[in-house]
Scaffold this active site. Structure first.
Site, PDB file in Angstrom:
ATOM      1  N   GLY A   4       5.765  -2.589  -1.969  1.00 14.68           N
ATOM      2  CA  GLY A   4       6.327  -2.167  -3.240  1.00 14.68           C
ATOM      3  C   GLY A   4       5.468  -1.105  -3.887  1.00 14.68           C
ATOM      4  O   GLY A   4       4.303  -0.901  -3.514  1.00 14.68           O
ATOM      5  N   CYS A   5       6.032  -0.419  -4.875  1.00 14.95           N
ATOM      6  CA  CYS A   5       5.288   0.657  -5.533  1.00 14.95           C
ATOM      7  C   CYS A   5       4.052   0.101  -6.243  1.00 14.95           C
ATOM      8  O   CYS A   5       2.948   0.628  -6.091  1.00 14.95           O
ATOM      9  CB  CYS A   5       6.190   1.423  -6.495  1.00 14.95           C
ATOM     10  SG  CYS A   5       7.203   0.381  -7.575  1.00 14.95           S
ATOM     11  N   TYR A   6       4.227  -0.980  -7.004  1.00 10.14           N
ATOM     12  CA  TYR A   6       3.068  -1.556  -7.692  1.00 10.14           C
ATOM     13  C   TYR A   6       2.033  -2.086  -6.701  1.00 10.14           C
ATOM     14  O   TYR A   6       0.832  -1.824  -6.866  1.00 10.14           O
ATOM     15  CB  TYR A   6       3.499  -2.667  -8.649  1.00 10.14           C
ATOM     16  CG  TYR A   6       4.242  -2.192  -9.860  1.00 10.14           C
ATOM     17  CD1 TYR A   6       3.655  -1.310 -10.760  1.00 10.14           C
ATOM     18  CD2 TYR A   6       5.534  -2.620 -10.132  1.00 10.14           C
ATOM     19  CE1 TYR A   6       4.334  -0.876 -11.895  1.00 10.14           C
ATOM     20  CE2 TYR A   6       6.234  -2.192 -11.262  1.00 10.14           C
ATOM     21  CZ  TYR A   6       5.624  -1.324 -12.139  1.00 10.14           C
ATOM     22  OH  TYR A   6       6.296  -0.901 -13.249  1.00 10.14           O
TER      23      TYR A   6
END
Lengths: 344, 344, 344, 344
Positions: free
Chosen positions: A148-150
């Site tokens: 995921g981006c985070y």
């Protein structure tokens, strides 16, 4: 030349995959899926591609996978598992940008995403594609789950210190900020320009789905303390910041920490570590696959603050997907990803 | 009617003071200082005041203080101490919006601001004007030091829990975000539109001057653990968020915490506590003196996340200044401050 | 005290009416309609009103109009004609913010809006509420049609010159720019933050519905030449500019023109005319009922460029509505409308 | 491989030249000038270039031009004439992005820019590099004056119709909008984020220096009527729109006009003409050298509205510069310019 299909090309991560693949010297875009807009010229879904020679959008079921070497799957989580499992029967490689194969077992997936995984047997064989920490596993991998981006932004900031034993196995606070593209292209009131501009807010406080993913990777490195994680929506298109508050192990100095990160990422073309007090800005990596990391003394003794920025759509999504695919093929990982940031 | 002078009317906090005082039924603006632009019509400094009946700007030394009841001092820190000391000789009340009188002793000031305080003897008598926690001291006060924007936003989020013994005396992380007006009206490259829009970044990491101010107030409530504090600049004009990560004392539940905050602020017209999972957004308090606070269970047991939002120019600066002045005079604290948020 | 109902309170013009009426000393908000969200607390529709004492939303049919003195109707065009006709049976005044009663006859309405007018007999008696040009008709008026945002902004720029015979009866070009709130609160892809920020575009080129409305008013002043009109969407919340390119009648000088406008609006509290080369900016009227007008020599001899700015939600909509209502009641037209611009 | 020097690399057009040249397969950046910041690493002037292998900045006088094949001069107007004249003594090609060589004679330059031209004899030999209209002159050209951003955007919209005799030789209105990068990187109050965001305004009304440049090119095509021209500043980084209001010659239909433009630009890789009612948006060409043009029936018979969008920093400046240089060398004009728009 490899032939690529992009599943879910009507979302922002799908469009970003198209943008990047168009620059790639070894990949040809052969198919674009967009179930809700099947049959349209892609330029009618995304006018900025007008003039590009691209296939029209189709339903996934109408794509002939025999023609395809690699699928970049940009579907919403929980919607693409069957399509990916089916694709793995005929295509060489599937790079999944969604959350579906990130967690390492089906129960974890169900716990976090609230629905049983359709193909849990695929989870053990998939590669978790945080590229800089997956180099050994990527060559020849057939199914890559892009973080995921985070998690991408955060783990790049935390893992070197944890692996080197410089960050204590204590509670970590991760406070993150994202641009609006991170929320997808849904036409909802919450994403209306006037509801978002000139203001900011937290969301998913205490229960965002990326926190268990981050912890999964920390635990794999024997960091067993939990994390607090709060994402915030910022009125910008692209960009992500993770500000990480960590306790250092006894005797660890800021210089040790900075040197350690600089060394860890020395050969990585897409991770830049500031060894001074300069602060990374998300806008300076806009449109690129870069992560920039800065490491600072906290005012509290024995602690440090590590700040990491990425473009959520590139290193946080389709850029890392392409970087991963390059490595599955034994190519230079920067192929198609060398553009300078578009600043301003 | 009281006659007001605004020192430093060419900055954003000065202009905001003018905007608010124009709505006040008991105050007349008699003088505006702006040393660098003395002699100009105020509407040439700030065109949005065109058409308003306002005095032209002067040098402070050209203002006849015999005419003045109250000075709102919006000067940059370290530049107004002499003017304020002089004003206290002739005017009834000085409300200082700068940092000059926030710290309780001259040594602390020098340590943090790097220059000796010119009038340290005034520090003991000043009131630290975090209004909701200064009600007893404000009536009749002659010198009020308005808290910094970050301290205001953060302390409103922390103090009720600390005073009630619900937040443990342990390390607290405060991660804050501000709109650009918080950086003032200086014409610098760093504040250029194209250098700031579509991106975000941290600044003052580990050494922002508002951290000691926050800790000063925590220590007054016997919370002696230190805080980590990182502010971030967000591409919006106004608005501030503090996301505070705290450990709870044993046995404290989320409900206890929420109830405690709701009760603490029950009678306060400018603090709103969400007793559910809704999340405050900075844009919803734009232009108002409101603070909104939400309290959430952390995913880590025994911890909570408290989020507070304000408009940095109003509750974080000139609005709280006016609220404080209202109370020094025994007036309704909402006088001149009742406008609804300008949303969108 | 007058009791007001706001029809269509879930849209931005409705919310703006609520914001303004809350400041009005003679009006009490008694009812809010929002058919699609009937039964909700208004603060759940618009969180920035949280803490205000407001009625919950209802269906229009559930509002007891016997209680109501004035209806501010903020419904989408073509949807409120029956409700307005019915309201006129029981309430004293209806101020319509929609397009439904702006055109002076039913055929014109049908031609422009594509659907027959349900109550064409009401059109002849309505007042077209471009306030500064409707002062004689407003006192006691029972049905006021507030001009569209573009017509308001444009006509304020054109009418004085036309009425004074200074602008020639020749083709006029009106190029306008609006903030995003002008497009309403619909959750559509076209209004998604990331589809709108960092870019601009024209829309409704050559066929926007406000052009016939502008021409109707020009023809009433014997200006029979047509206009070209193009609106543009700009990434800002509020604000509108009309840049008007006109030919002057022979012998008309810039000074004549400026003086004429300054005189025409001399006594108008909400129209400010620059008599120098300063240029009005939409942000300087943000949140106010002001229009600012600048008049410039074109580089082409015999021509001038007139620029007008307003806040599309205030003078361009609900603010002018309230200004009009004030005048129907014989009140000071500035009641509830005196706030200074929220800048920055 | 050609060696390039960029004069004025500290401005936005200079930085954009660097960004584009880094992608160019046949050009090596050998020198960067930035007088005010000479001696700094370029990444300290522009952090987004951090990690790129670039020369440090120098004073122009410290650059050894014997090493250089081409100079891209991005200096402010009136400051680079001597440096360019000197460079022409030793380098093969100078591509000037400034205004200094756009006007065809020295008197015109002095009239518009208020200062005598230092090297008027160079003006007759320079090529005015509106690429799509300069193809014959570019091969082998030694001095190319790149058109201004507004002239580029506007002339692309007007010239085909004028050359084909479809646009009447009558007064034309050009209303333009630009992103903030168009104003340069100066640290001035007028470019402060909070002074610009959430608002828009016109500037240079009736006297902008690009109007004479536009007219110069129109006159070369025997269109002798004057133009009205007003630029506006829009709160976005990049992007430009020209909305052009024209009268058609008798008998010209919209279809004729659209066909004519489509044919004129058929073979041009960077100009796209919409042959339907779709409207070009500046954001869809962000970061690219594309111009998009749409042609619409005006509501006034016999007239049309032509809308053109570009990225002011690319086609409006350094991108067109590179396109021009490619053609001076006989290369494919798209070299280094093929990137897709960065959207969102």
């Amino acid at each position: 030349m490899k032939n690529a299909a992009i599943f879910g090309a009507s979302g922002y991560t799908g469009a970003e995959a198209v943008r990047l693949l168009l620059e790639h010297p070894q990949i040809r875009i052969k198919a674009l899926s967009a179930n809700s807009r099947a049959g349209e010229a892609y330029a009618s879904v995304y006018p900025h591609f007008s003039g590009q020679d691209l296939p029209e959008t189709r339903r996934i079921s109408d794509i002939d996978l025999n023609d395809i070497d690699v699928v970049f799957s940009c579907l919403p989580h929980s919607t693409g598992q069957n399509a990916i499992a089916a694709a793995l029967e005929s295509v060489e490689t599937v790079i999944d940008v969604s959350a579906d194969f990130r967690l390492s077992d089906g129960q974890a997936f169900e716990r976090v995403y609230g629905t049983p995984h359709q193909h849990p047997h695929l989870l053990s064989g998939r590669v978790y594609g945080l590229t800089e920490f997956a180099r050994d596993a990527l060559p020849g991998a057939r199914l890559v789950a892009c973080p995921g981006c985070y998690p991408t932004c955060t783990l790049l900031a935390l893992l070197p210190g944890i692996e080197a034993g410089l960050i204590a196995d204590r509670h970590i606070v991760v406070d993150s900020k994202t641009g609006v593209t991170g929320a997808g292209r849904k036409a909802t009131l919450g994403l209306h320009f006037s509801e978002l501009s000139d203001g900011s807010h937290a969301y998913g406080i205490g229960n965002h789905r990326h926190a268990p993913e981050i912890e999964q990777e920390l635990r794999e490195r024997d960091h067993c303390s939990s994390i607090s994680f709060t994402p915030h929506l910022v009125p910008m298109n692209r960009g992500m910041i993770s500000t990480c508050y960590v306790e250092l192990t006894p005797g660890t100095t800021l210089e040790t920490l900075r040197d350690s990160y600089a060394n860890r990422y020395y050969a990585d073309p897409f991770v830049q570590v500031a060894t001074d007090d300069s602060v990374p800005q998300s806008r300076h990596v806009r449109g690129t696959n870069l992560a920039r990391i800065g490491i600072y003394p906290d005012r509290v003794e024995g602690r440090a603050i590590i700040v990491s920025v990425i473009d959520n759509l590139v290193k946080g999504s389709s850029g890392q997907a392409l970087q991963n695919y390059n490595l599955t093929q034994g190519w230079d990982e920067t192929l198609g990803l060398s553009a300078t940031a578009l600043f301003p």
